[in-house]
Design a protein around this motif. Structure first.
Motif, PDB file in Angstrom:
ATOM      1  N   GLN A 196       0.823  -1.216   0.000  1.00 48.24           N
ATOM      2  CA  GLN A 196       0.000   0.000   0.000  1.00 48.24           C
ATOM      3  C   GLN A 196       0.862   1.274   0.000  1.00 48.24           C
ATOM      4  O   GLN A 196       0.750   2.141   0.860  1.00 48.24           O
ATOM      5  CB  GLN A 196      -0.953  -0.007   1.198  1.00 48.24           C
ATOM      6  CG  GLN A 196      -2.088  -1.016   1.072  1.00 48.24           C
ATOM      7  CD  GLN A 196      -2.970  -0.724  -0.139  1.00 48.24           C
ATOM      8  OE1 GLN A 196      -3.621   0.322  -0.204  1.00 48.24           O
ATOM      9  NE2 GLN A 196      -2.990  -1.618  -1.109  1.00 48.24           N
ATOM     10  N   VAL A 197       1.727   1.350  -0.995  1.00 46.50           N
ATOM     11  CA  VAL A 197       2.588   2.518  -1.158  1.00 46.50           C
ATOM     12  C   VAL A 197       2.204   3.243  -2.459  1.00 46.50           C
ATOM     13  O   VAL A 197       1.409   2.747  -3.247  1.00 46.50           O
ATOM     14  CB  VAL A 197       4.071   2.100  -1.204  1.00 46.50           C
ATOM     15  CG1 VAL A 197       4.505   1.520   0.135  1.00 46.50           C
ATOM     16  CG2 VAL A 197       4.343   1.078  -2.314  1.00 46.50           C
ATOM     17  N   TYR A 198       2.797   4.431  -2.668  1.00 51.14           N
ATOM     18  CA  TYR A 198       2.588   5.138  -3.936  1.00 51.14           C
ATOM     19  C   TYR A 198       3.896   5.813  -4.340  1.00 51.14           C
ATOM     20  O   TYR A 198       4.872   5.822  -3.577  1.00 51.14           O
ATOM     21  CB  TYR A 198       1.445   6.151  -3.827  1.00 51.14           C
ATOM     22  CG  TYR A 198       1.638   7.256  -2.811  1.00 51.14           C
ATOM     23  CD1 TYR A 198       2.199   8.481  -3.180  1.00 51.14           C
ATOM     24  CD2 TYR A 198       1.230   7.096  -1.483  1.00 51.14           C
ATOM     25  CE1 TYR A 198       2.367   9.503  -2.252  1.00 51.14           C
ATOM     26  CE2 TYR A 198       1.389   8.097  -0.552  1.00 51.14           C
ATOM     27  CZ  TYR A 198       1.961   9.306  -0.941  1.00 51.14           C
ATOM     28  OH  TYR A 198       2.137  10.308  -0.017  1.00 51.14           O
ATOM     29  N   TYR A 242       4.146   3.235 -16.021  1.00 49.91           N
ATOM     30  CA  TYR A 242       4.536   4.639 -15.894  1.00 49.91           C
ATOM     31  C   TYR A 242       3.323   5.539 -15.625  1.00 49.91           C
ATOM     32  O   TYR A 242       3.341   6.391 -14.728  1.00 49.91           O
ATOM     33  CB  TYR A 242       5.264   5.082 -17.164  1.00 49.91           C
ATOM     34  CG  TYR A 242       5.556   6.567 -17.235  1.00 49.91           C
ATOM     35  CD1 TYR A 242       6.497   7.147 -16.387  1.00 49.91           C
ATOM     36  CD2 TYR A 242       4.879   7.379 -18.142  1.00 49.91           C
ATOM     37  CE1 TYR A 242       6.761   8.504 -16.443  1.00 49.91           C
ATOM     38  CE2 TYR A 242       5.133   8.741 -18.202  1.00 49.91           C
ATOM     39  CZ  TYR A 242       6.080   9.293 -17.354  1.00 49.91           C
ATOM     40  OH  TYR A 242       6.338  10.643 -17.411  1.00 49.91           O
ATOM     41  N   LYS A 243       2.244   5.356 -16.388  1.00 51.78           N
ATOM     42  CA  LYS A 243       1.050   6.193 -16.217  1.00 51.78           C
ATOM     43  C   LYS A 243       0.373   5.931 -14.874  1.00 51.78           C
ATOM     44  O   LYS A 243      -0.109   6.843 -14.199  1.00 51.78           O
ATOM     45  CB  LYS A 243       0.060   5.925 -17.357  1.00 51.78           C
ATOM     46  CG  LYS A 243       0.533   6.429 -18.718  1.00 51.78           C
ATOM     47  CD  LYS A 243      -0.510   6.129 -19.789  1.00 51.78           C
ATOM     48  CE  LYS A 243      -0.053   6.645 -21.148  1.00 51.78           C
ATOM     49  NZ  LYS A 243      -1.039   6.326 -22.211  1.00 51.78           N
ATOM     50  N   MET A 244       0.345   4.657 -14.474  1.00 43.72           N
ATOM     51  CA  MET A 244      -0.329   4.304 -13.223  1.00 43.72           C
ATOM     52  C   MET A 244       0.430   4.868 -12.024  1.00 43.72           C
ATOM     53  O   MET A 244      -0.171   5.323 -11.043  1.00 43.72           O
ATOM     54  CB  MET A 244      -0.472   2.783 -13.132  1.00 43.72           C
ATOM     55  CG  MET A 244      -1.351   2.206 -14.249  1.00 43.72           C
ATOM     56  SD  MET A 244      -1.342   0.415 -14.327  1.00 43.72           S
ATOM     57  CE  MET A 244      -2.526   0.030 -13.039  1.00 43.72           C
ATOM     58  N   LYS A 280      -0.484   8.230  -8.947  1.00 40.98           N
ATOM     59  CA  LYS A 280      -0.380   7.928  -7.507  1.00 40.98           C
ATOM     60  C   LYS A 280      -1.312   6.798  -7.063  1.00 40.98           C
ATOM     61  O   LYS A 280      -1.835   6.783  -5.944  1.00 40.98           O
ATOM     62  CB  LYS A 280      -0.620   9.184  -6.660  1.00 40.98           C
ATOM     63  CG  LYS A 280       0.519  10.192  -6.741  1.00 40.98           C
ATOM     64  CD  LYS A 280       0.343  11.314  -5.755  1.00 40.98           C
ATOM     65  CE  LYS A 280       1.606  12.133  -5.580  1.00 40.98           C
ATOM     66  NZ  LYS A 280       2.268  12.562  -6.788  1.00 40.98           N
ATOM     67  N   MET A 281      -1.496   5.834  -7.963  1.00 44.57           N
ATOM     68  CA  MET A 281      -2.267   4.651  -7.594  1.00 44.57           C
ATOM     69  C   MET A 281      -1.488   3.835  -6.575  1.00 44.57           C
ATOM     70  O   MET A 281      -0.263   3.758  -6.611  1.00 44.57           O
ATOM     71  CB  MET A 281      -2.541   3.798  -8.841  1.00 44.57           C
ATOM     72  CG  MET A 281      -3.506   4.450  -9.829  1.00 44.57           C
ATOM     73  SD  MET A 281      -3.823   3.396 -11.268  1.00 44.57           S
ATOM     74  CE  MET A 281      -4.686   2.018 -10.503  1.00 44.57           C
ATOM     75  N   ARG A 282      -2.179   3.211  -5.654  1.00 43.08           N
ATOM     76  CA  ARG A 282      -1.538   2.400  -4.605  1.00 43.08           C
ATOM     77  C   ARG A 282      -1.079   1.051  -5.191  1.00 43.08           C
ATOM     78  O   ARG A 282      -1.740   0.473  -6.058  1.00 43.08           O
ATOM     79  CB  ARG A 282      -2.513   2.142  -3.459  1.00 43.08           C
ATOM     80  CG  ARG A 282      -2.971   3.401  -2.752  1.00 43.08           C
ATOM     81  CD  ARG A 282      -1.995   3.815  -1.687  1.00 43.08           C
ATOM     82  NE  ARG A 282      -2.330   5.120  -1.116  1.00 43.08           N
ATOM     83  CZ  ARG A 282      -1.836   5.563   0.037  1.00 43.08           C
ATOM     84  NH1 ARG A 282      -0.994   4.820   0.734  1.00 43.08           N
ATOM     85  NH2 ARG A 282      -2.173   6.757   0.475  1.00 43.08           N
ATOM     86  N   PHE A 283       0.063   0.584  -4.673  1.00 49.70           N
ATOM     87  CA  PHE A 283       0.587  -0.699  -5.150  1.00 49.70           C
ATOM     88  C   PHE A 283       1.420  -1.361  -4.061  1.00 49.70           C
ATOM     89  O   PHE A 283       1.806  -0.725  -3.072  1.00 49.70           O
ATOM     90  CB  PHE A 283       1.435  -0.506  -6.420  1.00 49.70           C
ATOM     91  CG  PHE A 283       2.591   0.448  -6.260  1.00 49.70           C
ATOM     92  CD1 PHE A 283       3.844   0.005  -5.836  1.00 49.70           C
ATOM     93  CD2 PHE A 283       2.434   1.803  -6.543  1.00 49.70           C
ATOM     94  CE1 PHE A 283       4.905   0.882  -5.707  1.00 49.70           C
ATOM     95  CE2 PHE A 283       3.495   2.690  -6.411  1.00 49.70           C
ATOM     96  CZ  PHE A 283       4.730   2.234  -5.990  1.00 49.70           C
ATOM     97  N   LYS A 339       2.674  -4.687  -7.968  1.00 48.66           N
ATOM     98  CA  LYS A 339       1.313  -5.240  -8.029  1.00 48.66           C
ATOM     99  C   LYS A 339       0.335  -4.145  -7.598  1.00 48.66           C
ATOM    100  O   LYS A 339       0.316  -3.752  -6.427  1.00 48.66           O
ATOM    101  CB  LYS A 339       1.213  -6.466  -7.114  1.00 48.66           C
ATOM    102  CG  LYS A 339      -0.134  -7.156  -7.160  1.00 48.66           C
ATOM    103  CD  LYS A 339      -0.140  -8.362  -6.229  1.00 48.66           C
ATOM    104  CE  LYS A 339      -1.484  -9.050  -6.236  1.00 48.66           C
ATOM    105  NZ  LYS A 339      -1.505 -10.209  -5.297  1.00 48.66           N
ATOM    106  N   PHE A 340      -0.452  -3.644  -8.551  1.00 49.32           N
ATOM    107  CA  PHE A 340      -1.418  -2.582  -8.253  1.00 49.32           C
ATOM    108  C   PHE A 340      -2.691  -3.156  -7.657  1.00 49.32           C
ATOM    109  O   PHE A 340      -3.037  -4.318  -7.880  1.00 49.32           O
ATOM    110  CB  PHE A 340      -1.753  -1.806  -9.527  1.00 49.32           C
ATOM    111  CG  PHE A 340      -0.649  -0.889  -9.982  1.00 49.32           C
ATOM    112  CD1 PHE A 340      -0.569   0.417  -9.523  1.00 49.32           C
ATOM    113  CD2 PHE A 340       0.323  -1.358 -10.848  1.00 49.32           C
ATOM    114  CE1 PHE A 340       0.454   1.251  -9.935  1.00 49.32           C
ATOM    115  CE2 PHE A 340       1.353  -0.528 -11.272  1.00 49.32           C
ATOM    116  CZ  PHE A 340       1.428   0.782 -10.815  1.00 49.32           C
ATOM    117  N   ASP A 341      -3.402  -2.314  -6.909  1.00 48.22           N
ATOM    118  CA  ASP A 341      -4.691  -2.728  -6.370  1.00 48.22           C
ATOM    119  C   ASP A 341      -5.624  -3.084  -7.520  1.00 48.22           C
ATOM    120  O   ASP A 341      -5.651  -2.389  -8.532  1.00 48.22           O
ATOM    121  CB  ASP A 341      -5.323  -1.585  -5.565  1.00 48.22           C
ATOM    122  CG  ASP A 341      -4.709  -1.479  -4.183  1.00 48.22           C
ATOM    123  OD1 ASP A 341      -3.959  -2.395  -3.819  1.00 48.22           O
ATOM    124  OD2 ASP A 341      -4.975  -0.480  -3.491  1.00 48.22           O
TER     125      ASP A 341
END
Length: 569
Positions: free
Chosen positions: A487-489, A533-535, A539-542, A567-569
């Motif tokens: 759960q980082v960004y 790169y776009k995700m 600032k999507m959590r991963f 690994k993105f949410d």
């Protein structure tokens, strides 16, 4: 997946005994280091704790026969395989004996004219040139017919091998192989060069020679261990530790020349051997003749070694070209056949593929289609192949189930070689698919990233990192630690050289915002039309899996995270 937690009580006890945090203690226990004494041996490798070479079955017979040959001034032929383990083995044994005994030569079989292991041509060469003793290294454990022929021609054999023996052993004077069922040697995972090292170690003791003159060959031994991908545990870990020390402080001219050609400007690590030094040594045996690699490794002067290394480097460049082109062909074959795409195995045959690179091609195919893979080509009117496996699947056992279709095979859990009649290829493809399908599970069919532990970003500091560094050398059985944060960004996302990513990773409640480097991920798709790169920029959590490395730029050092997966949410 995160490795299973070690026994909590055991990890807590170890953490207290050696004064480390629970994360480190858990990692050590998972690597079999579960007591103060084991931790001391692990963090302080000691050459004095190497096993007595005479514990190996037949070692007494081997040194007595060698001593007899030298006493009688018999000609000795050092015979080895054409890969890195074989050529380093030959350079080690030949280099050692040549220092004090003039009647010794070496022989490497031609991959294309003679094939793998002991060849009839090699045996007849020895007999015709009045060699009374052959010492084979990294091969011979299944060469029953060839050793029998040698015996009939008046040539004795000492076999030094580390491959799994068959039910019957060749009629050699001595067979050194820790995997023999009747061998009580405590450590079973030596490389072929490692068995050769134990032979010269025992000979040195038997003859009362200076043991320091044996230890100068540890650089060759470390290269064999790394390149042959044997476990870096137990005795191998001690040998690799001191071998790397020698490579970094006082390498022989041939290795120094390879380092310069590889343009490595830091301390050599296992990964440098696997990806830079090893392939150069291997190249001559893949495309031309491995004799060139041995001559490089036994060079006495740097000027001579540099000239030989340049030749080997040129051959390696050609090898890369073959590798890329054949890999493209192989992947196209798989993609064009829907039935093959749905299989649990890949077995491909094309008569004009270059025999020297089919093992590399098999590995490349696994990167795309993750399943046991065999790449076959035609050589000397036979179908000859290299096999590579996936995590925790024994490809050697699966091939053994098809032995009635084969003329020759050998190898390990993860890699093997095989030869059969060309007419048997379709039957073998069908049988191998049947055998593997009955044994393989869904777990085997997906790449596994084993993570040591979940941590917090504030745990990443130099005190933590300096202990991790002492866990080296890393390799099979002692993998480089991989951690994850959840759960980082990302902040400050940049693309480097059009293909890599650089960003800071941020975790709620943590002050540390380390730099992350994600090699080759700039245009990687996670979902259709969504690149990493776009995700990251949104600032999507991963969740992030990574190794911790030190980066030095303009004399300033800092810790960076080398991204293994996102690994993105």
């Amino acid at each position: 997946m995160i490795r299973e937690k070690a026994d909590l009580e055991m990890a807590e006890s170890l953490a207290k005994e050696i004064n480390v945090n629970l994360t480190l203690a858990n990692m050590l226990v998972n690597r079999g280091v579960d007591s103060f004494q084991k931790a001391k041996d692990y963090f302080r490798p000691d050459l004095d704790k190497l096993h007595d070479p005479f514990l190996m079955k037949d070692m007494d017979k081997a040194v007595e026969r060698l001593s007899e040959a030298i006493r009688k001034e018999e000609k000795i032929l050092i015979y080895g395989d054409y890969d890195v383990d074989g050529t380093t083995s030959v350079a080690l044994a030949y280099g050692y004996f040549k220092e004090f005994y003039p009647y010794v030569e070496f022989y490497i079989p031609d991959r294309y004219k003679e094939g793998y292991g002991i060849s009839e041509r090699g045996v007849r060469y020895a007999a015709e040139n009045n060699f009374q003793l052959i010492v084979s290294l990294d091969c011979g454990i299944k060469a029953i017919e060839k050793v029998t022929l040698a015996k009939e021609l008046g040539v004795d054999f000492i076999i030094c091998d580390h491959h799994t023996p068959g039910e019957q052993l060749p009629p050699a004077v001595a067979i050194l192989d820790p995997k023999r069922k009747d061998c009580l040697y405590p450590y079973k995972e030596l490389s072929g060069c490692g068995v050769g090292f134990k032979l010269i170690q025992a000979f040195s003791v038997f003859q009362g020679k200076d043991p320091a003159k044996v230890m100068v060959y540890l650089d060759l031994l470390a290269i064999s261990i790394a390149a042959d991908i044997v476990p870096i545990t137990g005795e191998n870990r001690v040998l690799t530790f001191y071998g790397l020390e020698r490579i970094n402080n006082n390498p022989r001219p041939g290795i120094k020349a390879l380092i310069l050609r590889s343009q490595i400007e830091k301390d050599i690590e296992i990964s440098d051997i696997v990806f830079k030094i090893g392939p150069r040594i291997n190249a001559s045996g893949r495309l031309e003749h491995a004799k060139a690699s041995v001559e490089l490794l036994i060079s006495k002067e740097l000027e001579d070694a540099l000239a030989r290394a340049e030749i080997v480097d040129t051959v390696n460049a050609a090898r890369k070209n073959f590798d890329e082109n054949i890999t493209k062909e192989a992947l196209t074959m798989i993609q064009s056949m829907e039935e093959v795409k749905q299989m649990k195995t890949t077995v491909l045959f094309k008569e004009d593929w270059h025999k020297g690179v089919i093992g590399i091609v098999a590995s490349r195919c696994i990167e795309k289609y993750y399943r046991p893979t065999i790449i076959l080509t035609e050589s000397n009117s036979k179908a000859t192949g290299s096999a590579r496996s996936v995590f925790d699947f024994d490809i050697y056992e699966a091939i053994s189930e098809c032995s009635d279709l084969l003329e020759q095979f050998g190898g390990h859990k993860y890699a093997a070689g095989l030869t059969m009649a060309v007419a048997n290829v379709p039957a073998f493809q069908s049988r191998f698919e049947e055998v593997v399908s009955s044994r393989i599970t869904d777990i085997h069919m997906k790449p596994v990233l084993e993570i040591d532990d979940e941590i917090l970003l504030d745990q990443i500091n130099y005190k933590f990192y300096n202990i991790l560094k002492q866990m080296a050398p890393f390799g099979p059985g002692n993998p480089e630690p991989i951690f994850c944060v959840n759960q980082v960004y990302a902040e400050n996302v940049r693309i480097l050289k059009d293909k890599h990513l650089r960003f800071n990773v941020v975790q709620d409640g943590q002050e540390t915002k380390p730099v992350c480097i994600a090699f080759g991920m700039a245009d990687k798709n996670i979902y259709p039309d969504e690149i990493i790169y776009k995700m990251l920029n949104r600032k999507m959590r991963f969740d992030l899996a990574f190794e911790i490395r030190e980066n030095t730029f303009r004399n300033n050092s800092s810790l960076q995270l080398y991204v293994k997966d996102i690994k993105f949410d």
